[in-house]
Scaffold this motif. Structure first.
Motif, PDB file in Angstrom:
ATOM      1  N   THR A 140      -4.460  -7.089 -29.650  1.00  0.00           N
ATOM      2  CA  THR A 140      -4.085  -5.926 -28.863  1.00  0.00           C
ATOM      3  C   THR A 140      -3.313  -6.312 -27.600  1.00  0.00           C
ATOM      4  N   GLU A 141      -2.796  -5.285 -26.914  1.00  0.00           N
ATOM      5  CA  GLU A 141      -2.276  -5.468 -25.556  1.00  0.00           C
ATOM      6  C   GLU A 141      -3.467  -5.685 -24.612  1.00  0.00           C
ATOM      7  N   ASP A 142      -3.175  -6.093 -23.376  1.00  0.00           N
ATOM      8  CA  ASP A 142      -4.269  -6.463 -22.470  1.00  0.00           C
ATOM      9  C   ASP A 142      -4.187  -5.783 -21.102  1.00  0.00           C
ATOM     10  N   LYS A 143      -3.562  -4.628 -21.020  1.00  0.00           N
ATOM     11  CA  LYS A 143      -3.328  -4.013 -19.719  1.00  0.00           C
ATOM     12  C   LYS A 143      -4.557  -3.348 -19.118  1.00  0.00           C
ATOM     13  N   ASN A 144      -5.556  -3.037 -19.927  1.00  0.00           N
ATOM     14  CA  ASN A 144      -6.760  -2.397 -19.411  1.00  0.00           C
ATOM     15  C   ASN A 144      -7.966  -2.885 -20.210  1.00  0.00           C
ATOM     16  N   LEU A 145      -8.276  -4.165 -20.066  1.00  0.00           N
ATOM     17  CA  LEU A 145      -9.354  -4.749 -20.857  1.00  0.00           C
ATOM     18  C   LEU A 145     -10.711  -4.132 -20.528  1.00  0.00           C
ATOM     19  N   ALA A 146     -10.882  -3.696 -19.301  1.00  0.00           N
ATOM     20  CA  ALA A 146     -12.174  -3.135 -18.904  1.00  0.00           C
ATOM     21  C   ALA A 146     -12.529  -1.886 -19.712  1.00  0.00           C
ATOM     22  N   GLU A 147     -11.525  -1.151 -20.151  1.00  0.00           N
ATOM     23  CA  GLU A 147     -11.769   0.074 -20.908  1.00  0.00           C
ATOM     24  C   GLU A 147     -11.290  -0.017 -22.351  1.00  0.00           C
ATOM     25  N   ARG A 148     -10.818  -1.182 -22.752  1.00  0.00           N
ATOM     26  CA  ARG A 148     -10.266  -1.305 -24.107  1.00  0.00           C
ATOM     27  C   ARG A 148     -11.292  -0.948 -25.175  1.00  0.00           C
ATOM     28  N   LYS A 149     -12.475  -1.529 -25.094  1.00  0.00           N
ATOM     29  CA  LYS A 149     -13.491  -1.281 -26.127  1.00  0.00           C
ATOM     30  C   LYS A 149     -13.800   0.203 -26.244  1.00  0.00           C
ATOM     31  N   GLU A 150     -14.009   0.845 -25.091  1.00  0.00           N
ATOM     32  CA  GLU A 150     -14.373   2.268 -25.084  1.00  0.00           C
ATOM     33  C   GLU A 150     -13.240   3.135 -25.624  1.00  0.00           C
ATOM     34  N   LYS A 151     -12.035   2.900 -25.152  1.00  0.00           N
ATOM     35  CA  LYS A 151     -10.922   3.766 -25.537  1.00  0.00           C
ATOM     36  C   LYS A 151     -10.475   3.519 -26.980  1.00  0.00           C
ATOM     37  N   TYR A 152     -10.438   2.267 -27.404  1.00  0.00           N
ATOM     38  CA  TYR A 152     -10.044   1.975 -28.781  1.00  0.00           C
ATOM     39  C   TYR A 152     -11.074   2.530 -29.763  1.00  0.00           C
ATOM     40  N   THR A 153     -12.348   2.390 -29.399  1.00  0.00           N
ATOM     41  CA  THR A 153     -13.400   2.906 -30.273  1.00  0.00           C
ATOM     42  C   THR A 153     -13.320   4.419 -30.369  1.00  0.00           C
ATOM     43  N   ALA A 154     -13.101   5.074 -29.241  1.00  0.00           N
ATOM     44  CA  ALA A 154     -13.027   6.536 -29.232  1.00  0.00           C
ATOM     45  C   ALA A 154     -11.877   7.033 -30.095  1.00  0.00           C
ATOM     46  N   GLU A 155     -10.708   6.399 -29.983  1.00  0.00           N
ATOM     47  CA  GLU A 155      -9.584   6.842 -30.810  1.00  0.00           C
ATOM     48  C   GLU A 155      -9.843   6.538 -32.280  1.00  0.00           C
ATOM     49  N   PHE A 212      -2.189  -2.993 -32.144  1.00  0.00           N
ATOM     50  CA  PHE A 212      -1.418  -3.395 -30.977  1.00  0.00           C
ATOM     51  C   PHE A 212      -1.753  -2.562 -29.740  1.00  0.00           C
ATOM     52  N   CYS A 213      -2.023  -1.266 -29.952  1.00  0.00           N
ATOM     53  CA  CYS A 213      -2.303  -0.377 -28.819  1.00  0.00           C
ATOM     54  C   CYS A 213      -2.879   0.930 -29.341  1.00  0.00           C
ATOM     55  N   LEU A 214      -3.255   1.786 -28.426  1.00  0.00           N
ATOM     56  CA  LEU A 214      -3.656   3.141 -28.780  1.00  0.00           C
ATOM     57  C   LEU A 214      -2.453   3.929 -29.284  1.00  0.00           C
ATOM     58  N   TYR A 215      -2.713   4.857 -30.185  1.00  0.00           N
ATOM     59  CA  TYR A 215      -1.628   5.703 -30.675  1.00  0.00           C
ATOM     60  C   TYR A 215      -1.000   6.495 -29.526  1.00  0.00           C
ATOM     61  N   LYS A 270       7.822  -3.555 -33.220  1.00  0.00           N
ATOM     62  CA  LYS A 270       7.366  -4.946 -33.354  1.00  0.00           C
ATOM     63  C   LYS A 270       6.651  -5.181 -34.681  1.00  0.00           C
ATOM     64  N   HIS A 271       6.660  -4.169 -35.524  1.00  0.00           N
ATOM     65  CA  HIS A 271       5.972  -4.198 -36.821  1.00  0.00           C
ATOM     66  C   HIS A 271       4.478  -4.451 -36.657  1.00  0.00           C
ATOM     67  N   HIS A 272       3.864  -3.595 -35.833  1.00  0.00           N
ATOM     68  CA  HIS A 272       2.422  -3.629 -35.628  1.00  0.00           C
ATOM     69  C   HIS A 272       1.856  -2.221 -35.781  1.00  0.00           C
ATOM     70  N   SER A 273       0.535  -2.121 -35.691  1.00  0.00           N
ATOM     71  CA  SER A 273      -0.169  -0.859 -35.883  1.00  0.00           C
ATOM     72  C   SER A 273      -0.728  -0.341 -34.571  1.00  0.00           C
ATOM     73  N   ARG A 308       4.875   3.549 -24.908  1.00  0.00           N
ATOM     74  CA  ARG A 308       4.847   2.516 -23.867  1.00  0.00           C
ATOM     75  C   ARG A 308       4.936   1.116 -24.460  1.00  0.00           C
ATOM     76  N   PHE A 309       4.155   0.845 -25.518  1.00  0.00           N
ATOM     77  CA  PHE A 309       4.069  -0.514 -26.064  1.00  0.00           C
ATOM     78  C   PHE A 309       4.947  -0.739 -27.294  1.00  0.00           C
ATOM     79  N   GLN A 310       5.446   0.308 -27.911  1.00  0.00           N
ATOM     80  CA  GLN A 310       6.374   0.236 -29.040  1.00  0.00           C
ATOM     81  C   GLN A 310       5.872  -0.676 -30.181  1.00  0.00           C
TER      82      GLN A 310
END
Length: 267
Positions: free
Chosen positions: A232-247, A193-196, A207-210, A201-203
């Motif tokens: 996932t959420e969609d608030k920063n799609l431009a950096e989603r791939k980079e940030k999700y992968t890094a985490e 659903f979001c970054l840890y 919502k019973h998500h990860s 912010r996204f709770q």
């Protein structure tokens, strides 16, 4: 070799990308899984050059709007092709037993009689039970109850042409009750659903998500070589791939993929 066509990657409330849905391509045919929340699926299919006439198998995981409403559009548009004589064979729509009446009701309320009369004929609604295996695109596909806490939902596994297993765990966190289906998979399709770091912010847990961290730790513990994260959420799609992968890479040593809408992944 099969390919994964990523139609959408967002959760239910996104507006900057499409809701999570996808297809597995074998040769010229597609096994489609969900259709998102509206007729945006039609543009995506056109952009990705997926002909309606090559979709003969569609699996609906559950009743939530972001997964099922696009199915009505698929029935309508494929129904039109059937009535024009442009669609060969039948459309098989698989779902858990409780979902058949829901799809029928949606079609009764929103489509023309000439489309509705095709259901039961060239358009088949097929109820599948927990643990049931069907042959789809010449591959064994096993459907299973993910034990959702919200609405009944099924995931599935597919044995690919190289003998390895792909597992789709639905859009909720993996439940250990599904271990016998998911264990041994080469590919795991899982929601994040979001970054840890953004959990407050996204709770996601409410919502019973990860989070990405949760999904990555799960795949590492199950020793799954390839992990695909979406829904996932969609608030920063431009950096989603980079940030999700890094985490994710902090907790998972395998091949981590965070696709954008429209990507094609070779399995």
């Amino acid at each position: 070799m099969e390919q994964l066509y990523v139609f959408g990657t967002g959760n239910a409330a996104v507006s900057r990308c499409y809701n999570t849905c996808f297809a597995i391509r074998q040769g010229d045919e597609f096994f489609m899984v969900d259709a998102g929340g509206g007729n945006g699926i039609l543009r995506i299919l056109e952009d990705m050059e997926v002909p309606l006439t090559r979709i003969h198998h569609l699996f609906v995981t559950h009743e939530h709007t972001d997964h099922i409403l696009g199915v009505v559009w698929m029935i309508r548009m494929i129904g039109q092709q059937i009535n024009k004589g442009n669609y060969q064979g039948q459309l098989n729509i698989y779902c858990h037993p409780g979902l058949v009446d829901t799809i029928l009701t949606l079609c009764r309320l929103t489509t023309q009689k000439k489309i509705q009369k095709l259901i039961g004929g060239p358009i088949q609604l097929i109820a599948v039970e927990d643990g049931e295996t069907r042959t789809i695109l010449e591959h064994p596909v096993t459907f299973f109850d993910i034990h959702s806490t919200k609405a009944p939902q099924f995931g599935f596994t597919m044995i690919l042409s190289d003998g390895t297993k792909l597992a789709c765990a639905g859009d909720e966190p993996y439940n250990p009750l599904c271990e016998r289906y998911v264990t041994g998979s080469r590919w795991l399709l899982h929601e994040a659903f979001c970054l840890y770091e953004n959990r407050e912010r996204f709770q996601p847990y409410e919502k019973h998500h990860s989070t990405v961290k949760d999904a990555a730790e799960l795949a590492e513990s199950l020793r799954i070589p390839n992990l695909i994260l979406w829904h996932t959420e969609d608030k920063n799609l431009a950096e989603r791939k980079e940030k999700y992968t890094a985490e994710g890479k902090q907790y998972y040593s395998g091949n981590l993929l965070v696709p954008d809408d429209g990507e094609i992944i070779t399995l």
